[in-house]
Write a protein that holds these residues in place. Structure first.
Motif, PDB file in Angstrom:
ATOM      1  N   ASN A  62      50.378 -57.638 -49.587  1.00 39.92           N
ATOM      2  CA  ASN A  62      49.191 -58.496 -49.501  1.00 39.92           C
ATOM      3  C   ASN A  62      48.807 -58.581 -48.027  1.00 39.92           C
ATOM      4  O   ASN A  62      49.070 -59.582 -47.345  1.00 39.92           O
ATOM      5  CB  ASN A  62      49.483 -59.870 -50.089  1.00 39.92           C
ATOM      6  N   LEU A  63      48.194 -57.511 -47.519  1.00 36.94           N
ATOM      7  CA  LEU A  63      47.892 -57.393 -46.100  1.00 36.94           C
ATOM      8  C   LEU A  63      46.945 -58.496 -45.621  1.00 36.94           C
ATOM      9  O   LEU A  63      47.146 -59.083 -44.557  1.00 36.94           O
ATOM     10  CB  LEU A  63      47.304 -56.016 -45.801  1.00 36.94           C
ATOM     11  N   GLY A  64      45.912 -58.778 -46.395  1.00 33.91           N
ATOM     12  CA  GLY A  64      44.944 -59.790 -45.989  1.00 33.91           C
ATOM     13  C   GLY A  64      45.578 -61.160 -45.833  1.00 33.91           C
ATOM     14  O   GLY A  64      45.294 -61.879 -44.866  1.00 33.91           O
ATOM     15  N   ALA A  65      46.450 -61.529 -46.758  1.00 35.37           N
ATOM     16  CA  ALA A  65      47.110 -62.836 -46.681  1.00 35.37           C
ATOM     17  C   ALA A  65      48.039 -62.907 -45.478  1.00 35.37           C
ATOM     18  O   ALA A  65      48.108 -63.935 -44.785  1.00 35.37           O
ATOM     19  CB  ALA A  65      47.899 -63.102 -47.960  1.00 35.37           C
ATOM     20  N   ALA A  66      48.757 -61.818 -45.205  1.00 35.46           N
ATOM     21  CA  ALA A  66      49.667 -61.795 -44.054  1.00 35.46           C
ATOM     22  C   ALA A  66      48.892 -61.948 -42.743  1.00 35.46           C
ATOM     23  O   ALA A  66      49.313 -62.680 -41.838  1.00 35.46           O
ATOM     24  CB  ALA A  66      50.478 -60.502 -44.046  1.00 35.46           C
ATOM     25  N   LEU A  67      47.755 -61.269 -42.628  1.00 43.72           N
ATOM     26  CA  LEU A  67      46.927 -61.407 -41.433  1.00 43.72           C
ATOM     27  C   LEU A  67      46.381 -62.831 -41.304  1.00 43.72           C
ATOM     28  O   LEU A  67      46.330 -63.388 -40.192  1.00 43.72           O
ATOM     29  CB  LEU A  67      45.775 -60.406 -41.477  1.00 43.72           C
ATOM     30  N   TRP A  68      45.973 -63.417 -42.423  1.00 50.68           N
ATOM     31  CA  TRP A  68      45.429 -64.773 -42.403  1.00 50.68           C
ATOM     32  C   TRP A  68      46.490 -65.786 -41.959  1.00 50.68           C
ATOM     33  O   TRP A  68      46.244 -66.612 -41.083  1.00 50.68           O
ATOM     34  CB  TRP A  68      44.891 -65.150 -43.771  1.00 50.68           C
ATOM     35  N   TYR A  69      47.694 -65.707 -42.554  1.00 50.19           N
ATOM     36  CA  TYR A  69      48.730 -66.671 -42.209  1.00 50.19           C
ATOM     37  C   TYR A  69      49.224 -66.466 -40.781  1.00 50.19           C
ATOM     38  O   TYR A  69      49.494 -67.443 -40.067  1.00 50.19           O
ATOM     39  CB  TYR A  69      49.894 -66.568 -43.196  1.00 50.19           C
ATOM     40  N   ALA A 241      51.205 -50.355 -40.384  1.00 45.96           N
ATOM     41  CA  ALA A 241      51.365 -51.813 -40.392  1.00 45.96           C
ATOM     42  C   ALA A 241      51.705 -52.332 -39.001  1.00 45.96           C
ATOM     43  O   ALA A 241      51.193 -53.382 -38.576  1.00 45.96           O
ATOM     44  CB  ALA A 241      52.448 -52.205 -41.391  1.00 45.96           C
ATOM     45  N   VAL A 242      52.555 -51.613 -38.285  1.00 41.93           N
ATOM     46  CA  VAL A 242      52.900 -52.008 -36.912  1.00 41.93           C
ATOM     47  C   VAL A 242      51.662 -51.953 -36.019  1.00 41.93           C
ATOM     48  O   VAL A 242      51.444 -52.834 -35.176  1.00 41.93           O
ATOM     49  CB  VAL A 242      54.013 -51.094 -36.363  1.00 41.93           C
ATOM     50  N   LEU A 243      50.839 -50.932 -36.207  1.00 44.08           N
ATOM     51  CA  LEU A 243      49.603 -50.801 -35.426  1.00 44.08           C
ATOM     52  C   LEU A 243      48.663 -51.972 -35.687  1.00 44.08           C
ATOM     53  O   LEU A 243      48.121 -52.579 -34.746  1.00 44.08           O
ATOM     54  CB  LEU A 243      48.915 -49.483 -35.761  1.00 44.08           C
ATOM     55  N   ILE A 244      48.468 -52.310 -36.955  1.00 45.62           N
ATOM     56  CA  ILE A 244      47.584 -53.427 -37.311  1.00 45.62           C
ATOM     57  C   ILE A 244      48.122 -54.739 -36.748  1.00 45.62           C
ATOM     58  O   ILE A 244      47.370 -55.576 -36.238  1.00 45.62           O
ATOM     59  CB  ILE A 244      47.420 -53.506 -38.837  1.00 45.62           C
ATOM     60  N   ALA A 245      49.447 -54.904 -36.812  1.00 42.58           N
ATOM     61  CA  ALA A 245      50.053 -56.135 -36.296  1.00 42.58           C
ATOM     62  C   ALA A 245      49.963 -56.227 -34.778  1.00 42.58           C
ATOM     63  O   ALA A 245      49.957 -57.330 -34.218  1.00 42.58           O
ATOM     64  CB  ALA A 245      51.515 -56.210 -36.737  1.00 42.58           C
ATOM     65  N   SER A 246      49.881 -55.083 -34.110  1.00 43.80           N
ATOM     66  CA  SER A 246      49.846 -55.078 -32.646  1.00 43.80           C
ATOM     67  C   SER A 246      48.448 -55.326 -32.083  1.00 43.80           C
ATOM     68  O   SER A 246      48.309 -55.780 -30.937  1.00 43.80           O
ATOM     69  CB  SER A 246      50.365 -53.735 -32.109  1.00 43.80           C
ATOM     70  N   LEU A 247      47.417 -55.031 -32.862  1.00 44.41           N
ATOM     71  CA  LEU A 247      46.050 -55.093 -32.338  1.00 44.41           C
ATOM     72  C   LEU A 247      45.623 -56.482 -31.845  1.00 44.41           C
ATOM     73  O   LEU A 247      45.057 -56.593 -30.748  1.00 44.41           O
ATOM     74  CB  LEU A 247      45.074 -54.574 -33.396  1.00 44.41           C
ATOM     75  N   PRO A 248      45.842 -57.567 -32.605  1.00 39.05           N
ATOM     76  CA  PRO A 248      45.378 -58.880 -32.112  1.00 39.05           C
ATOM     77  C   PRO A 248      45.976 -59.268 -30.765  1.00 39.05           C
ATOM     78  O   PRO A 248      45.254 -59.745 -29.873  1.00 39.05           O
ATOM     79  CB  PRO A 248      45.813 -59.843 -33.221  1.00 39.05           C
ATOM     80  N   ALA A 249      47.288 -59.086 -30.608  1.00 41.52           N
ATOM     81  CA  ALA A 249      47.922 -59.435 -29.341  1.00 41.52           C
ATOM     82  C   ALA A 249      47.404 -58.564 -28.206  1.00 41.52           C
ATOM     83  O   ALA A 249      47.202 -59.045 -27.078  1.00 41.52           O
ATOM     84  CB  ALA A 249      49.442 -59.306 -29.462  1.00 41.52           C
TER      85      ALA A 249
END
Length: 269
Positions: A62-69, A241-249
């Motif tokens: 659930n990628l969208g929920a993980a990004l939201w939380y 997933a690591v790339l997506i998680a790294s982008l905001p920071a």
């Protein structure tokens, strides 16, 4: 001309180490576009599987929920931490006393206590209040840190106290002085604190893993951990997933990097 040639070895040295520093980022970008086999074979050329990896990632998680939380926890922690720690740092320096120095020393000693030592009592406390699986349970332990209080306190030492006295003579309240004079002047320090707090909260894994028992409240670090916990790991999907998680920071740091450098040196404008 001779002086310029003397700089060549230094620039060459820095260029080589810059390439070494950027290589993990490049490998992450490339791996996100390749299959798992290509990643294991250390393929360094971009592939054509980016969309397929994204589809698999969205189907399996659930990628969208993980990004939201993750965004909720990181933004909430950052906003509250900036307010609370700046007020504390301001109070420690502007209303200076020997007693406050003792309290500050105790806070600095608290930095030496590893989080694992207080994790179980902290969990039991939130469990007694019925706050397990809540956003507040993730945010509250991080809204007041000794490091940020010390950062604002040190920056406040460069703040001209004559302005405070003039504002008081003009009839401004202490709250108005803080909000209208102190806070705008400390923008660089706020930016540095925001970068540090957001990146720490966004990448936080251990405490959310403990306090968020239900999997639907997972953050991006928890999602990445779950992707690598199975019997077979799709490394292309994992690297995406690591790339997506790294982008905001990365975006936050790039936007505020100039103010971050000024804030860490205690600059006031």
């Amino acid at each position: 001309m001779t002086k310029k040639w003397h700089r060549v070895p230094g620039y060459a040295f820095l260029t080589v180490f810059a390439l070494f520093s950027l290589f993990p980022l490049y490998f992450m970008l490339v791996s996100a576009t390749n299959t798992s086999r290509d990643v294991l074979n250390s393929k360094l050329i971009p592939g054509t599987h980016l969309l397929s990896n994204l589809q698999v990632l969205m189907d399996q998680t659930n990628l969208g929920a993980a990004l939201w939380y993750s965004s909720l926890y990181a933004v909430g922690t950052t906003v509250l931490a900036l307010v609370i720690c700046s007020i504390a740092g301001y109070g420690f320096e502007v209303y200076h006393s020997k007693g406050k120095d003792i309290v500050m020393g105790i806070l600095l000693l608290a930095m030496m206590i590893p989080f694992a030592a207080i994790m179980i009592p902290l969990f039991r406390m939130f469990a007694d209040f019925g706050m397990v699986n809540s956003a507040w349970a993730v945010i509250l332990p991080a809204v007041s840190t000794p490091f940020l209080i010390l950062l604002f306190r040190q920056a406040s030492r460069n703040f001209p106290h004559e302005i405070l006295e003039a504002a008081r003579l003009d009839g401004l309240s202490e709250i108005a002085i803080f909000a209208r004079i102190y806070a705008p002047t400390m923008r660089a320090t706020y930016s540095a604190a925001a970068v540090i707090t957001f990146m720490t909260a966004w990448n936080n894994f251990l405490w959310p893993k403990v306090i968020l028992v239900k999997n639907e409240y997972q953050t991006m670090p928890m999602l990445i951990s779950n992707l690598s916990a199975g019997y077979v790991t799709d490394y292309g999907v994992l690297m995406l997933a690591v790339l997506i998680a790294s982008l905001p920071a990365m975006i936050i740091f790039l936007v505020l990097q100039r103010s971050f450098a000024e804030g860490m040196t205690g600059a006031i404008k």
